[in-house]
Scaffold this motif. Structure first.
Motif: not given
Length: 318
Positions: A192, A171, A221
């Motif tokens: 993220a 991330a 992510l």
């Protein structure tokens, strides 16, 4: 994104105690400030061509569909495949709310211009193109939201690659570790959060929001990578560049973990910004993609990638 260049300067110390000898700082002259990126890179009196111009939307559509199929084949050759995952969309040159996408379950390495489906980004209806296969629902939900949020974006690429998925697990963005990755200086976003397989419009909006108003690419992510472009050629090239950037970052981090004496040197902001200015312009990025696409056309043979393009029509869902 990159640390100051001065953080990596090592000042040699003289063997005489208390005497420090400073090396003169090398001056870098960029040059070509008065030239376009394509003029700067071309030598010998000829200038490599950029994005072609067309007399009619029909001619441009034909070119776009053929090049989209070629980008899919390039993705296949580079290993950007994972079952039915992955999709590329390109905005229609005549109807700005329509995008062309790949059908669900068609291998990237077998894609032709006649396979592509045209969809309305506002309604999700199929409004033209091939109707023998369904579209990818998750793909449409992601791409349609990006196209709606970013009128400047004409093409979007997404795939589940090994390096992209590996680095996405952290991330975080990537460092400007080499000349080439600077083509993405200050234009790599990070989403993220992981919301599962995208089967809802809201998750597509979240990804579009994370991409932001100016970024060219994004790292998702636990998911993979996304790239955008003024042409499908640009978006395809930038996707491969970001994936290779992730692979290089993984290699560099692994090398440092194995040998703590190694020091990572990141391209300075000044130099990265110059590289971005000269190499990340839309015509330059279109030209960057052509060698790989020319290879796909040659390997497929005459008329193979173009197959079915003449029958590709928009019927507005009637």
């Amino acid at each position: 994104m990159a640390p100051s260049a001065t953080s990596d300067i090592v000042v040699p110390v003289s063997s005489k105690v208390g005497v420090v000898k400073e090396e003169p700082q090398q001056q870098h002259v960029h040059g070509a400030e008065d030239k376009t990126p394509l003029e700067a890179i071309s030598h010998g009196g000829l200038i490599i061509p950029g994005i072609p111009k067309f007399q009619t939307p029909a001619e441009e559509r034909r070119h776009i569909l053929i090049h989209t199929a070629a980008v899919f084949r390039d993705f296949s050759r580079k290993g950007f495949t994972e079952g039915m995952s992955g999709h590329i969309s390109v905005r229609d040159p005549e109807f700005e709310d329509y995008i062309w996408m790949n059908p669900l379950g068609k291998h990237f390495g077998l894609m032709t211009a006649g396979d592509l489906i045209c969809l309305d980004i506002k309604t999700g209806k199929i409004v033209g193109g091939n109707r023998t296969r369904p579209a990818n629902s998750a793909g449409f939900l992601i791409h349609s939201e990006i196209h709606k949020a970013r009128p400047d974006v004409h093409a979007v690429c997404h795939a589940h690659t090994n390096a992209g998925r590996a680095w996405s697990s952290f991330a975080t963005g990537i460092d400007m570790l080499n000349q080439d990755i600077c083509y993405l200086y200050n234009s790599v976003a990070v989403y993220a959060e992981y919301g599962g397989i995208v089967f809802a419009e809201e998750e597509g909006k979240n990804i579009a929001k994370a991409l932001g108003p100016h970024n060219k690419t994004a790292i998702l992510l636990n998911h993979g990578l996304i790239s955008t472009g003024a042409t499908v050629d640009e978006a395809g090239f930038l996707f491969g560049l970001l994936d290779r950037g992730c692979a290089i970052q993984l290699q560099v981090e692994a090398a440092m973990a194995g040998n703590p004496t190694l020091k990572k040197h990141v391209v300075s902001d000044e130099e990265a910004a110059y590289n971005f200015k000269m190499a990340s312009e839309k015509n330059a990025l279109y030209a960057e993609a052509q060698p790989d696409l020319d290879y796909e056309f040659a390997m497929a043979g005459e008329g193979v990638i173009e197959k079915g393009v003449e029958s590709q029509k928009i019927d507005h869902g009637l």
